[in-house]
Structure formats: structure tokens, C-alpha cells
Design an enzyme around this catalytic site. Sequence first.
Site, PDB file in Angstrom:
ATOM      1  N   GLY A  71     -23.958  10.049  31.408  1.00 38.79           N
ATOM      2  CA  GLY A  71     -24.995   9.034  32.513  1.00 38.79           C
ATOM      3  C   GLY A  71     -26.436   9.489  32.510  1.00 38.79           C
ATOM      4  O   GLY A  71     -27.139   8.883  32.607  1.00 38.79           O
ATOM      5  N   THR A  72     -26.780  10.778  32.210  1.00 41.63           N
ATOM      6  CA  THR A  72     -28.014  11.297  31.922  1.00 41.63           C
ATOM      7  C   THR A  72     -28.744  10.714  30.752  1.00 41.63           C
ATOM      8  O   THR A  72     -29.874  10.011  30.958  1.00 41.63           O
ATOM      9  CB  THR A  72     -28.234  12.765  31.904  1.00 41.63           C
ATOM     10  OG1 THR A  72     -27.424  13.656  32.849  1.00 41.63           O
ATOM     11  CG2 THR A  72     -29.366  13.272  31.512  1.00 41.63           C
ATOM     12  N   ASN A 151     -24.840  10.197  44.768  1.00 38.54           N
ATOM     13  CA  ASN A 151     -23.913  11.382  44.757  1.00 38.54           C
ATOM     14  C   ASN A 151     -24.183  12.369  45.802  1.00 38.54           C
ATOM     15  O   ASN A 151     -23.130  12.993  46.251  1.00 38.54           O
ATOM     16  CB  ASN A 151     -24.490  11.935  43.342  1.00 38.54           C
ATOM     17  CG  ASN A 151     -26.043  12.436  43.194  1.00 38.54           C
ATOM     18  OD1 ASN A 151     -26.789  11.149  43.122  1.00 38.54           O
ATOM     19  ND2 ASN A 151     -26.615  13.410  43.181  1.00 38.54           N
ATOM     20  N   HIS A 201     -16.741  11.256  32.850  1.00 40.62           N
ATOM     21  CA  HIS A 201     -16.333  12.666  33.606  1.00 40.62           C
ATOM     22  C   HIS A 201     -16.338  12.360  34.880  1.00 40.62           C
ATOM     23  O   HIS A 201     -15.548  13.103  35.867  1.00 40.62           O
ATOM     24  CB  HIS A 201     -16.946  13.715  33.158  1.00 40.62           C
ATOM     25  CG  HIS A 201     -18.339  14.036  33.678  1.00 40.62           C
ATOM     26  ND1 HIS A 201     -18.474  14.919  34.927  1.00 40.62           N
ATOM     27  CD2 HIS A 201     -19.631  13.476  33.199  1.00 40.62           C
ATOM     28  CE1 HIS A 201     -19.766  14.870  34.968  1.00 40.62           C
ATOM     29  NE2 HIS A 201     -20.530  14.324  34.203  1.00 40.62           N
ATOM     30  N   CYS A 325     -29.462  25.395  44.786  1.00 43.30           N
ATOM     31  CA  CYS A 325     -29.389  26.750  45.293  1.00 43.30           C
ATOM     32  C   CYS A 325     -30.103  27.572  44.307  1.00 43.30           C
ATOM     33  O   CYS A 325     -30.076  27.864  43.221  1.00 43.30           O
ATOM     34  CB  CYS A 325     -27.749  27.312  45.129  1.00 43.30           C
ATOM     35  SG  CYS A 325     -26.873  26.485  46.382  1.00 43.30           S
TER      36      CYS A 325
HETATM   37  C1  PLP Z   1     -23.051  12.815  37.589  1.00 39.40           C
HETATM   38  C2  PLP Z   1     -24.229  11.830  37.780  1.00 39.40           C
HETATM   39  C3  PLP Z   1     -25.393  11.715  36.754  1.00 39.40           C
HETATM   40  C4  PLP Z   1     -25.391  12.462  35.645  1.00 39.40           C
HETATM   41  O1  PLP Z   1     -24.372  11.858  34.446  1.00 39.40           O
HETATM   42  P1  PLP Z   1     -23.934  13.023  33.309  1.00 39.40           P
HETATM   43  O2  PLP Z   1     -22.688  12.188  32.842  1.00 39.40           O
HETATM   44  O3  PLP Z   1     -23.204  14.333  34.157  1.00 39.40           O
HETATM   45  O4  PLP Z   1     -24.885  13.156  32.485  1.00 39.40           O
HETATM   46  C5  PLP Z   1     -26.223  10.857  36.819  1.00 39.40           C
HETATM   47  N1  PLP Z   1     -26.437  10.049  38.052  1.00 39.40           N
HETATM   48  C6  PLP Z   1     -25.391  10.299  39.045  1.00 39.40           C
HETATM   49  C7  PLP Z   1     -25.479   9.459  40.137  1.00 39.40           C
HETATM   50  C8  PLP Z   1     -24.186  10.946  38.717  1.00 39.40           C
HETATM   51  O5  PLP Z   1     -23.541  11.424  39.754  1.00 39.40           O
END
Ligand code: PLP
Length: 379
Positions: A71-72, A151, A201, A325
Site C-alpha cells: 500500500g505504501t 484505518n 496483508h 506512541c
Molecule cells: C496499511 C495501510 C497502508 C500501508 O500499506 P502497506 O501495505 O502496509 O504498505 C496504507 N494506507 C492504509 C489506509 C492502510 O491501512
Amino acid sequence: MDKVYLDYAATTPVDPIVVQSMLPYFTDTFGNPSSLHFFGQRAETELQRSRRRILELIHASDSDLIFTSGGTESDNLAVKGSLSTPDILSGDNLLISPVEHPAIAATCALLEKQIIIRRLRVDKYGLVETNDLISSINEKTKLVSVIWANNEIGTVNDIQSIGALCAEKGAYFHTDGVQGFAYLNVDWDKWNVDFMSFGAHKFYGPKGVGGLIIRNGTILNAVQTGGSQESNLRAGTQNLPLIVGMTKAYELVCESRDINNLKFIKLRNMIIEEIIRSIPGAYLTGHPEKRLPNHASFVFDGILGQDLVVGLDIAGFAVSSGSACKVGKPTPSQVLLSIGIPEDLARGALRVTIGKQTTEEQVQNFLDELRRLVILLRK
Ligand SMILES: *Cc1c(COP(=O)(O)O)cnc(C)c1O
């Protein structure tokens, strides 16, 4: 292990069926998809099959999918890739929401020297105010990026309406779909979304793999350069085992989405109703209805979120606090501050996210423990 995992928004365990589906691609179909020989071509065939399958499952007929490391990376590619085409002119702007994941928020903050960044107003639930979008968007808007499902607070933005407004104004629209993808149906061809990020994931697939869906005809530049893989948009040998696993995980998610969501909603509502009813000074964060089916998030008056997380961890329950944190005084979450929660209250954040393995008994035990802990911490 009798520890209870209630942090499925952070990550999920890989489904055993997914693990099995990946194994042949480490040892048997191990070729480099770019190689011309038999081994390479067999891998290439499987790579394209995965791509077509995910596009089919999201009802995308003539769009493309770029495989990434998660996602990143997909978020980075969408933002940086669309801003470099063509070169940024003075007055160009980028509109984002103030409730983005750090993958967008921190990435855009670094671009602030090169381009004007406007943060759209959100309401008390974290929904982008469309009036503010209408008045902020103009011909200099290079990209609008708004998170689909949040999230931290679970709120689900109306990306169809936002996309339609962007299309009307001729601005590209990206959405961070990482949380939404795992629980909500994507109807790509009917939507006005140009780019959507996702990562495996969060839906029982492996870590380190994801994708960016790209509407046909949009212009994007590569961020990671090198070989010509992924239509010249993401250089580097594709990680076929993880891609195959992600595809299997997404198939499974789509197959059982409706059944799973019904179960999630029942347990989630139980968590929300019980906490609000039985714990004074506990407030729901995010939208009461327009929220992820598995997501419950709160703030607690007079308690630090990290104390709740640590106390619950000792009692055997893994949950999270929205705020980062740090040692000493924890920084309240930007997301909570931007939906108008006062700083002190925002320090008392707790996020509980359930998944396929969660049982009603686990939820009841968790609620009992939380009630005990809140009384103890307030003493
Ligand atoms: C987890 C998450 C990401 C990052 O995704 P990764 O696969 O961990 O790099 C980006 N945006 C949202 C909304 C997420 O929940």
C-alpha cells in the site's frame, strides 16, 4: 496460545490456502517473467493471469494494474508519479484530506515545497466535505487524493461522488483503498477513480505486495526506475509467489465477503454498543454507519490510549491506539484532531478491529477486561 488478536486493521494472518497457493512459485515456477525461455514465459503467463484475475474481480475491463511492494509504495507511486507529469508549474495544487494514512500524509508533506497542498475540510466523522472540494478544485489541481476507508476511525468516504466531481473538473482522483479493498466491493468501471492503492496483508494475503489500479488513458511517471517491468511504471523483477498469493487471497475475500461482513457487523456493533453503554466517558470515533464492518474506534476521557493498549496486552488482548506512541507524552493523532476531538481526549484513543478468527466469546471476554481496566486506570 490463548492470546486474542483484535488488530486486523494493522495486519492479518495469511490464510493457509494462500500459503499453499504460493509454494510452487518459489521452487517450480521460479523463472523471471522477463526471460524469453520456457521458465520465464511460464512465470510471465502466471503473472498476467494474476493481473487479469484481480482486474476481473474489481470489474475493471480496460484498466491496468501495477504490482508493487504494498500500500505504501502504491500511494507513493500515485502521488509522485502523477505530479511529475508534466513538470509542476507555479500555482499547481494537490488536494488531500486531513485524515490520510501517513503513506499519503507524510509523502505529500515532503512535496509541500514544490506544489501547493490544500487539505480539504472533513466533518466530525472524517467525511470529506464535498462543498469544500467544489470550491477548492480548479484547473491547476493536479491530483485529488482522499482515503476510501479510514484505518484509524473506520469512516468510509463516498469515493464515487468525490470521483465524479474530480472528473467534472478534469482533475485526477486517487484513493488509498488499502482498508476498503479488504471489506468493500469495487465496481471500477462504474466509478470515476483514476488510481486506487491496495495491499495484500490487510486481507489475509502476504506482506510486501500490493497494487495500484490505473485507469486507462491516465498519465503517470515511474517512481522506481530501471527495467521495463510493469508497463515501465515499476522497475524490478516481480515477486511472483507473493503476487499469486495476493490474487488467491483476494479471490477468497470476494467469495466470502458478504457472509464475513454480516458476522463482523454483528460483533462490531456489540463492541460499540457495550462500550458506549457501560463505560462512562467513552465515545465512538468515526461514522456510526458509514464505517468498515470490522472496525470499532473510541476515545476515553481521562485515560491514555497507550495505557489501555499495554494493559489489555498484559491481559492477553492485542488492540491498538490510533496515536503514535512515544516515550513520555504521547502525540495525539492528527486524524482525531482534524475531526475536532480535543487534544486531551484524543490521547485516549483505542482501536478494536475484528477478523475471520474472532469469536463472540473473545469479544465478551475483551469487553469484560476493558471495563475492569478502565476503572483501574481512572483510580
Ligand atoms: C496499511 C495501510 C497502508 C500501508 O500499506 P502497506 O501495505 O502496509 O504498505 C496504507 N494506507 C492504509 C489506509 C492502510 O491501512
